[in-house]
Design an enzyme around this catalytic site. Structure first.
Site, PDB file in Angstrom:
ATOM      1  N   GLU A  58     -10.260   0.346  -3.084  1.00 34.99           N
ATOM      2  CA  GLU A  58      -9.632  -0.378  -1.982  1.00 34.99           C
ATOM      3  C   GLU A  58      -9.689   0.485  -0.724  1.00 34.99           C
ATOM      4  OE1 GLU A  58      -5.270  -2.525  -1.298  1.00 34.99           O
ATOM      5  OE2 GLU A  58      -5.391  -0.653  -2.425  1.00 34.99           O
ATOM      6  N   LYS A 128      -6.748 -10.129  -0.163  1.00 37.12           N
ATOM      7  CA  LYS A 128      -5.638  -9.699  -1.022  1.00 37.12           C
ATOM      8  C   LYS A 128      -4.443 -10.640  -0.886  1.00 37.12           C
ATOM      9  CE  LYS A 128      -3.003  -5.478  -2.089  1.00 37.12           C
ATOM     10  NZ  LYS A 128      -2.728  -4.104  -1.609  1.00 37.12           N
ATOM     11  N   CYS A 167      -5.514  -3.660  -6.274  1.00 38.75           N
ATOM     12  CA  CYS A 167      -4.310  -2.821  -6.229  1.00 38.75           C
ATOM     13  C   CYS A 167      -3.048  -3.563  -6.687  1.00 38.75           C
ATOM     14  CB  CYS A 167      -4.147  -2.241  -4.824  1.00 38.75           C
ATOM     15  SG  CYS A 167      -3.159  -0.714  -4.775  1.00 38.75           S
TER      16      CYS A 167
END
Length: 283
Positions: A58, A128, A167
């Site tokens: 990321e 995300k 994440c």
């Protein structure tokens, strides 16, 4: 599923569908030019290993441990993504990497994963969904969330379908299940997993849990350096650890075999036995 500490230089076995994946556990800074050189090094390592897929962490294009926002955003045709596409086409290696794109509101940015296929085409962009508003951080102050109902982002390589999340998404098992419903055999989690009490343990445990409950291989690639944990981990579909790194900067290559996933799913048909579906939230 094997970890190749010194892999051969031939590409993955196209007949059996085996896919060779290079994980790049690297440090990332706010210096965009340095980060592009790091990506080049990662492609070099992947090529030397005969990899079919390279996974960067990321925020691979730029990172600031205090938070990443529009000051580090680049457009999708900017220097970092252009480099990924050129290298993928030149070397015949697909790549998944975290980048920061400009946001729609002009105030915040967007944390995304770009998926580039081995011909250099931009095969998908995942925005995300779950922003890291936890453990004292407020990603939503700098970043716009992706839509929860967006189509799953997947990439077919060899005999496997790879699905991508990033994440903090790891803490939401329904996101992984939605990817598996879209056909994913392998879940890929690039991350800049923030260090702290029990955080490395959470990372290790949750990656293995996502593998076990979905009978899917899992590739968790952690950024290394100050304030983040590193500890890249690859798990097989039974939750067994194929590869686990410490905090060092390194490139390693693993082989993922669709036959192994098929065997585990036949022995443990939990996906077929489940009685609930996943529906995206309305907000």
């Amino acid at each position: 599923m094997t970890d190749e500490g010194a892999p051969p230089v031939t590409p993955g076995d196209a007949v059996s569908g085996v896919v060779r994946v290079t994980v790049a556990q690297v440090a990332v800074s706010g210096d965009h030019a340095v980060n592009r050189r790091t990506a080049l090094d990662a492609f070099g390592a992947a090529a030397a290993a005969g990899a079919d897929l390279l996974v960067l962490p990321e925020y691979a294009s730029a990172y600031d441990r205090r938070g990443v926002g529009p000051e580090h955003a680049e457009p999708a045709d900017g220097p970092f993504v252009t480099l990924l596409r050129e290298q993928a086409a030149e070397r015949g290696i697909a790549v998944v990497a975290g980048v920061t794109l400009p946001g729609a509101d002009g105030v915040r940015a967007v944390n995304v994963l770009v998926v580039v296929d081995a011909s250099g085409d931009l095969a998908g962009v995942y925005r995300k969904v779950h922003l890291y508003d936890a453990f004292g951080y407020r990603e939503s102050e700098r970043l716009e969330p992706g839509p929860a109902d967006a189509d799953a982002v997947t990439l077919r390589l060899g005999g496997l379908t790879f699905g991508v999340l990033t994440c903090y998404d790891l803490r939401f098992p329904e996101s992984a299940r939605r990817l598996v419903d879209a056909g994913a055999d392998v879940l890929v989690y690039p991350a800049a997993w923030v260090a702290g009490p029990l955080k490395a343990d959470h990372w290790h445990t949750l990656l293995r849990a996502r593998a076990i409950e979905n009978t899917a291989a899992v590739v968790g690639v952690g950024m290394t350096g100050p304030g983040v944990t590193g500890r890249t981990l690859v798990a097989g579909p039974d939750g067994g650890v194929v590869l686990e790194l410490g905090e060092e900067q390194t490139f390693r290559t693993v082989e993922l075999d669709p036959a192994t996933i098929a065997e585990v799913r036949a022995a443990n048909p939990s996906l077929a036995n489940r009685r609930y579906t996943v529906v995206p939230a309305g907000r």
